[in-house]
Motif scaffolding. Structure first.
Motif, PDB file in Angstrom:
ATOM      1  N   ALA A 137       0.840  -1.207   0.000  1.00 35.92           N
ATOM      2  CA  ALA A 137       0.000   0.000   0.000  1.00 35.92           C
ATOM      3  C   ALA A 137       0.875   1.258   0.000  1.00 35.92           C
ATOM      4  CB  ALA A 137      -0.921  -0.016   1.216  1.00 35.92           C
ATOM      5  N   LEU A 138       1.902   1.249   0.838  1.00 38.67           N
ATOM      6  CA  LEU A 138       2.810   2.399   0.886  1.00 38.67           C
ATOM      7  C   LEU A 138       3.497   2.595  -0.459  1.00 38.67           C
ATOM      8  CD1 LEU A 138       4.483   1.748   4.366  1.00 38.67           C
ATOM      9  CD2 LEU A 138       3.130   3.774   3.768  1.00 38.67           C
ATOM     10  N   PHE A 139       3.938   1.475  -1.028  1.00 38.33           N
ATOM     11  CA  PHE A 139       4.653   1.518  -2.304  1.00 38.33           C
ATOM     12  C   PHE A 139       3.781   2.132  -3.383  1.00 38.33           C
ATOM     13  CE2 PHE A 139       6.176  -0.148  -6.338  1.00 38.33           C
ATOM     14  CZ  PHE A 139       7.546  -0.066  -6.210  1.00 38.33           C
ATOM     15  N   LYS A 172      13.363   0.675  11.074  1.00 39.62           N
ATOM     16  CA  LYS A 172      12.099  -0.066  11.151  1.00 39.62           C
ATOM     17  C   LYS A 172      10.968   0.819  10.672  1.00 39.62           C
ATOM     18  CE  LYS A 172      11.941   1.210  16.039  1.00 39.62           C
ATOM     19  NZ  LYS A 172      11.897   0.735  17.408  1.00 39.62           N
ATOM     20  N   GLY A 173       9.775   0.287  10.748  1.00 42.51           N
ATOM     21  CA  GLY A 173       8.621   1.072  10.326  1.00 42.51           C
ATOM     22  C   GLY A 173       8.454   1.057   8.812  1.00 42.51           C
ATOM     23  N   ASP A 174       8.028   2.185   8.271  1.00 39.86           N
ATOM     24  CA  ASP A 174       7.649   2.231   6.862  1.00 39.86           C
ATOM     25  C   ASP A 174       8.763   1.794   5.915  1.00 39.86           C
ATOM     26  OD1 ASP A 174       5.184   3.012   7.638  1.00 39.86           O
ATOM     27  OD2 ASP A 174       5.299   5.076   6.875  1.00 39.86           O
ATOM     28  N   ILE A 175      10.007   2.181   6.227  1.00 37.41           N
ATOM     29  CA  ILE A 175      11.076   1.824   5.284  1.00 37.41           C
ATOM     30  C   ILE A 175      11.232   0.305   5.213  1.00 37.41           C
ATOM     31  CG2 ILE A 175      13.159   1.773   6.758  1.00 37.41           C
ATOM     32  CD1 ILE A 175      14.402   3.618   4.482  1.00 37.41           C
ATOM     33  N   ALA A 176      11.072  -0.353   6.358  1.00 32.23           N
ATOM     34  CA  ALA A 176      11.183  -1.811   6.376  1.00 32.23           C
ATOM     35  C   ALA A 176      10.014  -2.438   5.618  1.00 32.23           C
ATOM     36  CB  ALA A 176      11.234  -2.308   7.816  1.00 32.23           C
ATOM     37  N   LYS A 177       8.856  -1.803   5.733  1.00 28.60           N
ATOM     38  CA  LYS A 177       7.673  -2.350   5.049  1.00 28.60           C
ATOM     39  C   LYS A 177       7.802  -2.223   3.533  1.00 28.60           C
ATOM     40  CE  LYS A 177       4.732  -1.412   9.010  1.00 28.60           C
ATOM     41  NZ  LYS A 177       3.845  -0.406   9.627  1.00 28.60           N
ATOM     42  N   VAL A 178       8.224  -1.050   3.078  1.00 25.85           N
ATOM     43  CA  VAL A 178       8.400  -0.866   1.626  1.00 25.85           C
ATOM     44  C   VAL A 178       9.463  -1.833   1.110  1.00 25.85           C
ATOM     45  CG1 VAL A 178       9.154   0.748  -0.166  1.00 25.85           C
ATOM     46  CG2 VAL A 178       7.660   1.551   1.676  1.00 25.85           C
ATOM     47  N   SER A 179      10.556  -1.917   1.866  1.00 32.34           N
ATOM     48  CA  SER A 179      11.634  -2.825   1.489  1.00 32.34           C
ATOM     49  C   SER A 179      11.145  -4.281   1.481  1.00 32.34           C
ATOM     50  CB  SER A 179      12.809  -2.650   2.469  1.00 32.34           C
ATOM     51  OG  SER A 179      13.796  -3.600   2.246  1.00 32.34           O
ATOM     52  N   ALA A 180      10.300  -4.612   2.454  1.00 28.25           N
ATOM     53  CA  ALA A 180       9.764  -5.981   2.544  1.00 28.25           C
ATOM     54  C   ALA A 180       8.900  -6.299   1.326  1.00 28.25           C
ATOM     55  CB  ALA A 180       8.952  -6.143   3.823  1.00 28.25           C
ATOM     56  N   TYR A 181       8.103  -5.328   0.934  1.00 27.58           N
ATOM     57  CA  TYR A 181       7.255  -5.557  -0.252  1.00 27.58           C
ATOM     58  C   TYR A 181       8.130  -5.753  -1.500  1.00 27.58           C
ATOM     59  CZ  TYR A 181       4.313  -4.613  -4.265  1.00 27.58           C
ATOM     60  OH  TYR A 181       3.699  -4.705  -5.496  1.00 27.58           O
ATOM     61  N   MET A 182       9.163  -4.916  -1.611  1.00 27.64           N
ATOM     62  CA  MET A 182      10.043  -5.024  -2.786  1.00 27.64           C
ATOM     63  C   MET A 182      10.793  -6.362  -2.783  1.00 27.64           C
ATOM     64  SD  MET A 182      11.363  -1.070  -3.075  1.00 27.64           S
ATOM     65  CE  MET A 182      12.136  -1.200  -4.707  1.00 27.64           C
TER      66      MET A 182
END
Lengths: 288, 120, 140
Positions: free
Chosen positions: A90-92, A150-160
């Motif tokens: 979603a963030l991406f 952590k937080g959003d950067i980890a989430k975007v990175s996780a999606y990628m």
């Protein structure tokens, strides 16, 4: 009075012998040979753990410890990072205030590219990590940068990473650029040098000490280390980036830890990721 | 071979640092202190790598050799002390932290933990 | 008791890695085996195994002296930080030394600052040693 000399005597001799032998085996900019390093590391673990499959090293300690593997496989059935990946997606896909988005900053719209990070940027003369480019993308589009760990950067990175699963890690070391080789060597040196009040190198636990108990914990083999990041650690109860883990490990040696995305940590990531060439991306992962 | 601790006892510094106070304490107290050093994570944390036949040393690791037959392995207790103080002398890449050389433990704590493990 | 030469062992230290038998090794070995103040012989003379910082801190417990020792510890820790080998606890120990100083506990402040400075100095040694020893654990 008798004096105690013998021990000290031996050490001086042993050391000088080992060091002179070491001088020719890839420890300087002139002799460093990343491919030879990679093969040597694989051979080292083949010898140590003859039953483990090379491709399985991306699963960390579970590649070599069957006892804890079952428990981990159960965790992976309902992966604790699943929600974070959805949030990351979603963030991406959320457009920036200027109408652009992450997809505009990366090759192939940012999908399925994790395996090419980190890479050496000749123009900037430094190692570029995925997280670094996520923030640079934000900055270039007038958005606030995210915190590194952590937080959003980890989430975007996780999606990628998720969109890159099963892609083969392919870290390049441009041979016509001495800077790239120097960065690799710097990372290699960091990994093997003892540091901190506890005098520990990364290798102490993750090469020599891999799969040997420290209290009830088993350190993972260094081969495969970066493939599953960002990671959901039970200890954290959330997702964290590779450099968050680096800071933690660095601190465990009782060093004053470096901050995420410092040049040293990026060089370390470059070295470690090169060691994993040929293995597959399996991020995000779940660990203890 | 001897320690001439007395020479230095004049200095106030020693009150805090030296093994003197620990030695003055009874052997039993010293062993008790050594055990605490052995088990405590922020002190020696020896249990993280060395198994020992003490019921309180649960979930010991095995990075290092087990604490057994210490008197046979180290007829000279001072050699054992030196190993605790700085294990890199015998193996430069050992995972064992140099507990004395890096002043992770005080000299008194090292004396104590040596007494504790020397029983096994 | 013989008159032993109590010299600050470390004061005369030079980088002596090459020497098979060095003053430093003799010093470290005595300290390792017998603890602080152990007497050892080197080149026909007797010395006591006392760290440089322990000697430095062995001065009158005054505010001025404690402040001086704290400053020395800070300077040394800055040096090791610049090499990238600063230890985790050193800043905290320096802080504790400063608190002791403020509380008028000058002896405690001196001893803590001495330990902090020792830690910083060992970190510097560790850095230099690492330059020629990291290769030892690389799989070949």
């Amino acid at each position: 009075m008798k004096i105690i000399k013998t021990m000290a005597f031996g050490v001086g001799l042993v050391l000088s012998a080992q060091i002179s032998q070491a001088a020719d085996s890839g420890f300087t900019l002139e002799t460093v040979n990343p491919e030879a390093d990679r093969v040597a590391l694989q051979n080292y673990f083949k010898k140590r753990f003859p039953d483990a499959e090379l491709n399985d090293y991306v699963n960390g300690i579970y590649a070599v410890d069957s006892n804890s593997r079952e428990q981990w496989e159960e965790i992976e059935e309902f992966p604790p990072y699943e929600f974070a990946v959805e949030e990351g997606e979603a963030l991406f896909n959320t457009t920036f205030a200027n109408g652009k988005g992450y997809a505009d900053c990366f090759e192939n719209g940012g999908i399925g590219i994790r395996q090419n990070f980190p890479y050496w940027s000749k123009e900037e003369g430094t190692v570029k990590t995925l997280e670094m480019e996520i923030n640079e993308c934000r900055e270039a589009n007038g958005e606030k940068v995210l915190k590194w760990s952590k937080g959003d950067i980890a989430k975007v990175s996780a999606y990628m990473a998720w969109t890159s699963r099963d892609q083969v890690i392919d870290i390049k070391l441009p041979e016509d650029d001495a800077g790239a080789m120097a960065a690799y060597l710097d990372g290699k040196k960091f990994f093997y040098a003892k540091r901190g009040q506890l005098n520990l190198s990364c290798a102490n636990c993750h090469v020599q000490g891999a799969n040997i108990r420290i209290r009830a914990d088993l350190p993972s083999p260094q081969l495969g280390h970066t493939s599953h990041f960002p990671v959901f650690r039970s200890k954290w109860g959330e997702l964290g980036t590779l450099h968050r883990r680096y800071s933690g490990c660095h601190k465990d040696s009782r060093s004053h830890p470096l901050k995420p995305q410092t040049e040293t940590f990026r060089n370390l990531e470059y070295f470690q990721s090169y060691m994993n060439n040929g293995l597959a991306i399996n991020g995000p992962g779940a660990r203890k | 071979m001897r320690k001439l601790k007395t020479l230095l006892c004049a200095t106030g510094l020693l009150a805090m640092l030296s093994a003197g106070s620990a030695q003055a304490a009874g052997q039993e107290e010293m062993i008790e202190m050594g055990k605490a050093v052995y088990l405590n994570k922020s002190r020696g944390n020896c249990v993280s790598c060395h198994q020992i036949n003490d019921p309180d040393a649960t979930q010991a690791g095995n990075q290092g050799p087990p604490i057994v037959a210490m008197k046979q392995r180290f007829p000279d207790k001072a050699v054992l002390r030196a190993q605790v103080w700085d294990a890199t002398v015998n193996n430069p890449i050992t995972i064992m932290p140099p507990l004395g050389k890096h002043w992770i433990l005080s000299e008194a704590e090292i004396d104590a933990v040596v007494e504790y493990v020397y029983q096994f | 008791m013989k008159k032993a030469l109590i010299l600050a062992a470390a004061l005369t230290l030079v980088p002596t890695f090459v020497a098979a038998e060095s003053f430093e090794n003799a010093y470290l070995q005595a300290r390792a085996m017998y603890g602080q103040g152990a007497v050892f012989e080197w080149n026909g003379k007797q010395y006591a195994a006392v760290h440089e910082e322990e000697v430095e801190a062995d001065i009158a417990a005054t505010a001025e002296n404690a402040q001086m020792m704290v400053d020395k510890a800070k300077a040394k820790n800055k040096e090791v930080a610049e090499l990238g080998f600063e230890w985790k606890l050193t800043r905290g120990i320096i802080k504790d030394a400063e608190s002791a100083l403020t509380a008028g506990e000058y002896r405690k402040a001196l001893d803590l600052a001495a330990q902090a400075k020792y830690h910083a100095r060992m970190g510097i040694k560790q850095y230099h040693y690492a330059q020629s020893s990291w290769q030892l654990s690389v799989p070949q």
